[in-house]
Design a protein around this motif. Structure first.
Motif, PDB file in Angstrom:
ATOM      1  N   LEU A   1      36.644  37.085  50.335  1.00 56.14           N
ATOM      2  CA  LEU A   1      36.024  36.818  51.637  1.00 56.14           C
ATOM      3  C   LEU A   1      35.743  35.350  51.890  1.00 56.14           C
ATOM      4  O   LEU A   1      35.824  34.892  53.022  1.00 56.14           O
ATOM      5  CB  LEU A   1      34.696  37.578  51.731  1.00 56.14           C
ATOM      6  CG  LEU A   1      34.779  39.034  52.084  1.00 56.14           C
ATOM      7  CD1 LEU A   1      33.408  39.651  52.009  1.00 56.14           C
ATOM      8  CD2 LEU A   1      35.323  39.180  53.488  1.00 56.14           C
TER       9      LEU A   1
ATOM     10  N   VAL B   1      30.551  46.320  50.280  1.00 52.58           N
ATOM     11  CA  VAL B   1      30.061  45.364  49.281  1.00 52.58           C
ATOM     12  C   VAL B   1      28.575  45.116  49.467  1.00 52.58           C
ATOM     13  O   VAL B   1      27.798  45.138  48.504  1.00 52.58           O
ATOM     14  CB  VAL B   1      30.846  44.038  49.417  1.00 52.58           C
ATOM     15  CG1 VAL B   1      30.314  43.028  48.452  1.00 52.58           C
ATOM     16  CG2 VAL B   1      32.303  44.269  49.169  1.00 52.58           C
TER      17      VAL B   1
ATOM     18  N   THR C   1      33.500  43.933  54.114  1.00 49.27           N
ATOM     19  CA  THR C   1      32.134  43.453  53.889  1.00 49.27           C
ATOM     20  C   THR C   1      31.112  44.561  53.721  1.00 49.27           C
ATOM     21  O   THR C   1      30.237  44.458  52.860  1.00 49.27           O
ATOM     22  CB  THR C   1      31.691  42.571  55.065  1.00 49.27           C
ATOM     23  OG1 THR C   1      31.945  43.267  56.279  1.00 49.27           O
ATOM     24  CG2 THR C   1      32.435  41.282  55.063  1.00 49.27           C
TER      25      THR C   1
ATOM     26  N   ILE D   1      31.625  43.820  41.763  1.00 46.21           N
ATOM     27  CA  ILE D   1      32.158  44.053  43.108  1.00 46.21           C
ATOM     28  C   ILE D   1      31.913  42.827  43.971  1.00 46.21           C
ATOM     29  O   ILE D   1      32.785  42.362  44.713  1.00 46.21           O
ATOM     30  CB  ILE D   1      31.494  45.291  43.725  1.00 46.21           C
ATOM     31  CG1 ILE D   1      31.734  46.511  42.857  1.00 46.21           C
ATOM     32  CG2 ILE D   1      31.985  45.534  45.126  1.00 46.21           C
ATOM     33  CD1 ILE D   1      30.929  47.694  43.272  1.00 46.21           C
ATOM     34  N   LEU D   2      30.700  42.271  43.856  1.00 44.26           N
ATOM     35  CA  LEU D   2      30.357  41.100  44.662  1.00 44.26           C
ATOM     36  C   LEU D   2      31.242  39.919  44.308  1.00 44.26           C
ATOM     37  O   LEU D   2      31.772  39.239  45.184  1.00 44.26           O
ATOM     38  CB  LEU D   2      28.891  40.753  44.435  1.00 44.26           C
ATOM     39  CG  LEU D   2      28.367  39.584  45.269  1.00 44.26           C
ATOM     40  CD1 LEU D   2      28.330  39.971  46.716  1.00 44.26           C
ATOM     41  CD2 LEU D   2      26.994  39.183  44.814  1.00 44.26           C
TER      42      LEU D   2
ATOM     43  N   SER E   1      26.615  48.102  48.250  1.00 40.13           N
ATOM     44  CA  SER E   1      26.600  48.244  46.794  1.00 40.13           C
ATOM     45  C   SER E   1      25.677  47.216  46.167  1.00 40.13           C
ATOM     46  O   SER E   1      24.940  47.517  45.221  1.00 40.13           O
ATOM     47  CB  SER E   1      28.016  48.112  46.247  1.00 40.13           C
ATOM     48  OG  SER E   1      28.264  46.826  45.765  1.00 40.13           O
ATOM     49  N   VAL E   2      25.665  45.992  46.730  1.00 43.58           N
ATOM     50  CA  VAL E   2      24.769  44.970  46.182  1.00 43.58           C
ATOM     51  C   VAL E   2      23.316  45.347  46.417  1.00 43.58           C
ATOM     52  O   VAL E   2      22.465  45.192  45.527  1.00 43.58           O
ATOM     53  CB  VAL E   2      25.112  43.601  46.819  1.00 43.58           C
ATOM     54  CG1 VAL E   2      24.062  42.581  46.479  1.00 43.58           C
ATOM     55  CG2 VAL E   2      26.453  43.137  46.360  1.00 43.58           C
TER      56      VAL E   2
ATOM     57  N   ASN F   1      26.966  41.105  40.120  1.00 42.42           N
ATOM     58  CA  ASN F   1      27.754  42.306  40.367  1.00 42.42           C
ATOM     59  C   ASN F   1      29.265  42.023  40.398  1.00 42.42           C
ATOM     60  O   ASN F   1      29.718  41.090  41.040  1.00 42.42           O
ATOM     61  CB  ASN F   1      27.321  42.850  41.727  1.00 42.42           C
ATOM     62  CG  ASN F   1      27.739  44.258  41.930  1.00 42.42           C
ATOM     63  OD1 ASN F   1      28.527  44.778  41.156  1.00 42.42           O
ATOM     64  ND2 ASN F   1      27.203  44.871  42.950  1.00 42.42           N
TER      65      ASN F   1
ATOM     66  N   SER G   1      34.802  40.447  45.633  1.00 43.28           N
ATOM     67  CA  SER G   1      34.944  40.388  47.084  1.00 43.28           C
ATOM     68  C   SER G   1      34.616  39.008  47.624  1.00 43.28           C
ATOM     69  O   SER G   1      35.144  38.620  48.671  1.00 43.28           O
ATOM     70  CB  SER G   1      34.060  41.439  47.732  1.00 43.28           C
ATOM     71  OG  SER G   1      32.732  41.181  47.407  1.00 43.28           O
TER      72      SER G   1
END
Lengths: 106, 239
Positions: free
Chosen positions: B120, A75, A72, B112-113, A78-79, B110, B116
């Motif tokens: 998650l 992430v 977590t 990456i978001l 980065s966001v 994003n 993940s």
């Protein structure tokens, strides 16, 4: 094993301190975010692993918590950094390289 | 003038509270009602011998988590009120923000978001469900579990521009809220008391134990999760 655990907790506390120092001293939002994230990731890893070593019953749970933090925390940072870049917060003047400039690929 | 007025109001409140202090009885000298007396006289170890985790059965409540046994069994009616308060606040947020259209950023979220969230989200939903299903055994319960689920829904909102859950949220919320009242009415029909624990309580520490406590906590979990997801959706729309 207990001494090893305390050493890990000490390392974690040191990295937390560095994180706080970095948030205080770094020049712009990106550097601060980097300092804070590194501190929380490494500091939390060390502290939680140390707790796991001090009390071996907690070790599986500690490893699980470390896995979730590893999933977590980067992430979230980065966001945050991406959002800060997209609303146009400028990096500090010393920044030489800006690979995202002009591109839509972020 | 305004400062003077506010100081006057605060002074009046302080005077009021100080004047009510003598009404509070001294320690250990309160005149207790029948209910308080009954629960104080009750032995910590139970009226008939020790209570052992995983062994004792058919207790009055049977929940291993004391807080849950109070919140969902002894003062369940109050919890129904709490859920109503949460519903009212969600309604208020909905009314205040009803005029706004959802803001579109016109930009793919994003990478990456998105990736993940795919990893998650199932874990977060599973953990939330675990927290409210095991509410009568471990710390936690319907309110924290629902909040965790709403956090997962927030991730979905952040990672997908087209995502919309408002209809499902309303459906789940209505169904779980009315099922709560129906369970209470079943107690009224079976034993003559609203929301009484009418199911067998089982062995302390088992998943299927303590009667209606887990049922109600699962319903509360769904309801709180739906309501907080609704609030998240409204706030996200305001953008």
């Amino acid at each position: 094993m207990i001494i090893l655990g305390y050493i890990f907790i000490g390392i974690g506390a040191f990295f937390y301190f560095l994180g706080g120092l970095g948030i205080l001293r770094m020049p712009d939002v990106y550097n601060r975010l980097q300092a804070g994230t590194k501190a929380t990731t490494l500091g939390s890893f060390s502290v939680i692993l140390g707790v796991g070593f001090v009390n071996m019953d907690y070790l599986p749970k500690a490893l699980l918590i470390i896995a979730f933090i590893a999933l977590t925390n980067p992430v979230g940072s980065s966001v945050l950094a991406r959002a800060a870049y997209l609303i146009g917060i400028k990096p500090t003047a010393k920044t030489k390289v800006d690979e995202c400039k002009g591109g839509d690929e972020i | 003038m305004r400062r003077f007025l506010s100081a006057l109001i605060v002074l009046g409140l302080i005077m009021f509270f100080i004047s009510t202090l003598p009404l509070i009885p001294e320690f250990g000298k309160a005149s207790l009602s029948k209910v308080s007396r009954a629960f104080i006289d009750k032995d910590v170890n139970g009226n008939g011998g020790n209570i052992q985790y995983g062994v004792s059965k058919d207790l009055e409540n049977g929940a291993a988590n004391v807080v849950t046994s109070i919140v969902v069994d002894y003062r369940s009616f109050d919890t129904l009120g709490e859920v109503t308060v949460l519903f009212t606040s969600a309604l208020g947020v909905g009314i205040i923000l009803s005029g706004y259209k959802r803001k579109k950023f016109g930009r793919e979220p994003n990478f990456i978001l998105r990736v993940s969230v795919g990893i998650l989200l199932p874990l977060i939903l599973l953990f939330g469900a675990y927290v409210f299903i095991h509410g009568h055994l471990t710390p936690g319960g319907g309110f924290p579990g629902g909040t965790i689920i709403a956090a997962g829904i927030l991730l979905l909102y952040l990672s997908n521009e087209e995502f919309d859950l408002s209809k499902t949220v309303k459906f789940v919320e209505g169904i779980s809220g009315s099922l709560y009242v129906i369970v209470g009415l079943l107690g009224l029909a079976v034993s003559g008391v609203f929301l009484i624990n009418f199911l067998p309580t089982g062995v302390v520490g088992n998943l299927f134990s303590s009667g209606i406590v887990p049922i109600i906590y699962i319903l509360i979990g769904f309801k709180v999760g739906a309501e907080l997801s609704g609030i998240v959706a409204e706030l996200h729309r305001e953008g």
